[in-house]
Enzyme design. Structure first.
Site, PDB file in Angstrom:
ATOM      1  N   HIS A  66     -39.289 108.862  58.596  1.00 42.47           N
ATOM      2  CA  HIS A  66     -38.096 108.100  58.231  1.00 42.47           C
ATOM      3  C   HIS A  66     -38.428 106.690  57.756  1.00 42.47           C
ATOM      4  O   HIS A  66     -37.613 106.084  57.051  1.00 42.47           O
ATOM      5  CB  HIS A  66     -37.098 108.070  59.393  1.00 42.47           C
ATOM      6  CG  HIS A  66     -37.477 107.181  60.533  1.00 42.47           C
ATOM      7  ND1 HIS A  66     -38.273 107.599  61.572  1.00 42.47           N
ATOM      8  CD2 HIS A  66     -37.161 105.885  60.797  1.00 42.47           C
ATOM      9  CE1 HIS A  66     -38.427 106.602  62.424  1.00 42.47           C
ATOM     10  NE2 HIS A  66     -37.775 105.560  61.991  1.00 42.47           N
ATOM     11  N   LYS A 113     -44.686  99.839  72.871  1.00 38.92           N
ATOM     12  CA  LYS A 113     -43.386  99.865  73.532  1.00 38.92           C
ATOM     13  C   LYS A 113     -43.308  98.711  74.537  1.00 38.92           C
ATOM     14  O   LYS A 113     -44.321  98.196  74.979  1.00 38.92           O
ATOM     15  CB  LYS A 113     -43.158 101.206  74.224  1.00 38.92           C
ATOM     16  CG  LYS A 113     -42.973 102.366  73.244  1.00 38.92           C
ATOM     17  CD  LYS A 113     -42.513 103.615  73.930  1.00 38.92           C
ATOM     18  CE  LYS A 113     -42.209 104.716  72.923  1.00 38.92           C
ATOM     19  NZ  LYS A 113     -41.062 104.369  72.033  1.00 38.92           N
ATOM     20  N   LYS A 166     -41.898 114.734  62.684  1.00 42.77           N
ATOM     21  CA  LYS A 166     -43.179 114.359  63.278  1.00 42.77           C
ATOM     22  C   LYS A 166     -43.042 114.350  64.796  1.00 42.77           C
ATOM     23  O   LYS A 166     -41.919 114.272  65.316  1.00 42.77           O
ATOM     24  CB  LYS A 166     -43.658 113.010  62.738  1.00 42.77           C
ATOM     25  CG  LYS A 166     -42.777 111.805  63.108  1.00 42.77           C
ATOM     26  CD  LYS A 166     -43.251 111.112  64.357  1.00 42.77           C
ATOM     27  CE  LYS A 166     -42.437 109.905  64.716  1.00 42.77           C
ATOM     28  NZ  LYS A 166     -42.772 109.314  66.022  1.00 42.77           N
ATOM     29  N   ASP A 177     -48.168 109.129  68.133  1.00 43.29           N
ATOM     30  CA  ASP A 177     -46.731 109.024  67.906  1.00 43.29           C
ATOM     31  C   ASP A 177     -46.386 108.086  66.764  1.00 43.29           C
ATOM     32  O   ASP A 177     -45.395 108.308  66.064  1.00 43.29           O
ATOM     33  CB  ASP A 177     -46.047 108.543  69.201  1.00 43.29           C
ATOM     34  CG  ASP A 177     -44.532 108.632  69.137  1.00 43.29           C
ATOM     35  OD1 ASP A 177     -44.016 109.662  68.661  1.00 43.29           O
ATOM     36  OD2 ASP A 177     -43.863 107.676  69.567  1.00 43.29           O
ATOM     37  N   LYS A 192     -36.726 103.786  54.339  1.00 43.00           N
ATOM     38  CA  LYS A 192     -36.169 102.443  54.483  1.00 43.00           C
ATOM     39  C   LYS A 192     -36.134 101.726  53.134  1.00 43.00           C
ATOM     40  O   LYS A 192     -37.066 101.807  52.345  1.00 43.00           O
ATOM     41  CB  LYS A 192     -36.981 101.638  55.503  1.00 43.00           C
ATOM     42  CG  LYS A 192     -36.820 102.139  56.945  1.00 43.00           C
ATOM     43  CD  LYS A 192     -37.616 101.287  57.911  1.00 43.00           C
ATOM     44  CE  LYS A 192     -37.410 101.766  59.345  1.00 43.00           C
ATOM     45  NZ  LYS A 192     -36.028 101.537  59.821  1.00 43.00           N
ATOM     46  N   ARG A 218     -29.180 126.130  72.309  1.00 44.83           N
ATOM     47  CA  ARG A 218     -29.127 127.176  73.335  1.00 44.83           C
ATOM     48  C   ARG A 218     -27.892 127.084  74.218  1.00 44.83           C
ATOM     49  O   ARG A 218     -27.604 128.005  74.985  1.00 44.83           O
ATOM     50  CB  ARG A 218     -30.384 127.118  74.207  1.00 44.83           C
ATOM     51  CG  ARG A 218     -31.654 127.526  73.470  1.00 44.83           C
ATOM     52  CD  ARG A 218     -32.857 127.510  74.384  1.00 44.83           C
ATOM     53  NE  ARG A 218     -33.153 126.154  74.847  1.00 44.83           N
ATOM     54  CZ  ARG A 218     -34.143 125.864  75.689  1.00 44.83           C
ATOM     55  NH1 ARG A 218     -34.906 126.828  76.160  1.00 44.83           N
ATOM     56  NH2 ARG A 218     -34.358 124.607  76.052  1.00 44.83           N
ATOM     57  N   HIS A 229     -46.320 106.759  60.872  1.00 48.69           N
ATOM     58  CA  HIS A 229     -45.599 105.600  60.353  1.00 48.69           C
ATOM     59  C   HIS A 229     -46.527 104.522  59.810  1.00 48.69           C
ATOM     60  O   HIS A 229     -46.398 104.081  58.665  1.00 48.69           O
ATOM     61  CB  HIS A 229     -44.739 104.972  61.457  1.00 48.69           C
ATOM     62  CG  HIS A 229     -43.627 105.842  61.940  1.00 48.69           C
ATOM     63  ND1 HIS A 229     -43.007 106.784  61.154  1.00 48.69           N
ATOM     64  CD2 HIS A 229     -43.006 105.906  63.152  1.00 48.69           C
ATOM     65  CE1 HIS A 229     -42.054 107.385  61.850  1.00 48.69           C
ATOM     66  NE2 HIS A 229     -42.045 106.875  63.060  1.00 48.69           N
TER      67      HIS A 229
END
Length: 491
Positions: free
Chosen positions: A181, A343, A151, A238, A185, A54, A243
């Site tokens: 992703h 995290k 995702k 997430d 790997k 944008r 994953h």
């Protein structure tokens, strides 16, 4: 019946269109990956890369942005000579608001006549269906077009089905590439070869010879600039739903009859459908939710999650999940599967640990611990495979010590190891679907995850606080201890 895309080398011109072309994913991963493919002559000669955004930029302003923001993610040595300039010559910028149908006319004018088109939707999933509808209205989709969906695809099963239904109105299943992703790997793909290209492990790859499986995806960073998105998502949606479950599928699947995309994905689907559904009581007993507090990470002080920008002070979003799962089939009967992600953990680490069963009789009584054999598959930050075995310590007596047999892929092969996004982008260009999720896979994963989310809502318990820079709440260690196991760093 699902249609399968067959690998092919495009002969027509190729237009690769990145929605969100100036966004974080494009800057850090997509454009660097495409440059490396260009550097090694893996992009078709007529490829054009169109970044959409944008921002009211022209092409020159965008190229200046690329020079400033993208080059830090590419080794300086890789940009020597005129290769970088020739890559810049492939780039174009189109100012486009994805929600405005009129803007798509400018995109159509930028595309090459008769080109094959790859549309990479590096945007919020809420825009996926609208983008596809506008592409169709502008007559920019044909039988050779492909769409790549990032995702997380949906917020729960119902929203994932709605996205799949709407995208499926404009693209055949064989044209839809749901990217994860982790499946790109090198070590993940080598896991297929480790399992199905060797005879040594297959007789032992089952109950009762395997005691437990651990899958960990730990990040040392906090939520950072993703806080606004992350607080409405959480670690389960997430990371676990995509994953970790995809890694579990590769660990647990039966040998496919061939490497045809649907043959591989059929076996992964069987794993997802064999996961034992969780009741509210199971959720209370077998899952741990955590949220990082203040501490130290990467050698620096770290604030707690509730102090991050754009995070409500009373947020109940989890930044850590540990859970115990079970697969209801003969191969994996009574083998606990431990999944963990978080995290602000002690270190950045992604790995799969196969812990083999204890010996039926303890012969070497001088050793202070039970003999343990583990197969440890490290995905990041470095990639390696280690088989932990017991050996005698030097000296008198028969004391045992664990030693590792290393499968050193980096020294064994001199060929360049492409990064995950580069490898998967080349698969998209060539129409290879094996390492992308099929619709029924995605929906089977949500079918298993949704009851966990519902159980948490019913239990209405706050996440357990853990110190930034630690391995998560103590309850995750207790989860393992009930099965006489321990996370590998605690063993």
């Amino acid at each position: 019946m699902l249609k399968t895309a067959h690998a092919q080398t495009p002969s027509a011109p190729l237009d690769l269109v990145i929605f969100g072309g100036a966004g974080d994913l494009s800057v850090r991963k997509l454009l660097p990956a495409l440059y490396m493919a260009h550097l090694h002559n893996n992009l078709p000669a007529s490829t054009r890369i169109h970044a959409l955004g944008r921002q009211p930029w022209d092409r020159e302003v965008f190229l200046g942005f690329v020079q400033e923001k993208v080059t830090p993610f590419i080794a300086a040595a890789a940009r020597e000579g005129d290769t970088w300039q020739r890559f810049l010559d492939r780039l174009n910028y189109v100012c486009l608001d994805a929600t405005q149908s009129a803007d798509y006319q400018a995109l159509g004018q930028a595309l090459q006549n008769g080109s094959d088109r790859v549309y990479y939707l590096a945007t919020a999933p809420t825009l996926f269906t609208e983008i596809c509808a506008h592409l169709a209205s502008a007559d920019l989709i044909d039988a050779t077009s492909r769409v790549v969906l990032e995702k997380p695809l949906g917020h729960d099963l119902a929203s994932a089905q709605a996205i799949n239904d709407e995208v499926g109105r404009y693209f055949q299943e064989s044209q839809i590439f749901r990217i994860d992703h982790y499946l790109g790997k090198e070590t993940v793909q080598n896991l297929m070869v480790l399992r199905f290209g060797n005879t040594i492990f297959e007789p032992l790859w089952r109950s009762p010879y395997i005691k437990s499986v651990q899958i960990t995806v730990a990040e040392s960073v906090g939520v950072g600039s993703r806080a606004g998105f992350y607080d409405g998502t959480g670690a389960l949606r997430d990371m676990v739903q995509n994953h970790l479950l995809q890694l579990l599928c590769i660990v647990a699947m039966e040998p496919p009859v061939s490497l045809d995309p649907d043959a591989v994905r059929d076996e992964k689907l069987k794993v997802l459908r064999s996961l034992r559904p969780m009741t509210v009581a199971d959720v209370a007993r077998d899952t741990v939710r955590g949220q990082y507090g203040a501490g130290a990470s990467n050698g620096e002080s770290a604030i707690g999650y509730l102090k991050e920008d754009n995070v409500p002070g009373d947020s109940g979003t989890e930044t850590f999940v540990a859970l115990r799962a079970h697969i209801n089939n003969w191969r994996w009967a009574n083998v606990p599967i431990f999944l963990r992600t978080g995290k602000r953990m002690a270190e950045r680490r992604s790995e799969i640990v196969i812990e083999f069963a204890d010996l039926p009789y303890r012969l070497f009584t001088d050793s202070p611990r039970q003999s343990v054999n583990r197969l440890m598959i490290r995905l990041q930050p470095e990639e390696h495979v280690q088989l932990q075995m017991m050996a005698k310590e030097p000296g008198s007596g028969m004391r045992l010590r664990p030693v590792n047999l290393n499968l050193d892929l980096e020294s064994a092969f001199t060929e360049r190891r492409a990064e995950a996004y580069e490898r998967l982008l080349m698969d998209v260009i060539k129409g290879r679907l094996t390492h992308f999720m099929r619709r029924d896979e995605l929906e089977a994963a949500w079918t298993w995850v949704d009851p966990i989310l519902e159980g948490w809502a019913q239990l209405n318990e706050k996440p357990k606080t853990y110190t930034a820079g630690s391995w998560g709440p103590a309850a995750s260690s207790a989860l393992m201890a009930r099965e006489d196991s321990a996370w590998v760093e605690e063993a």
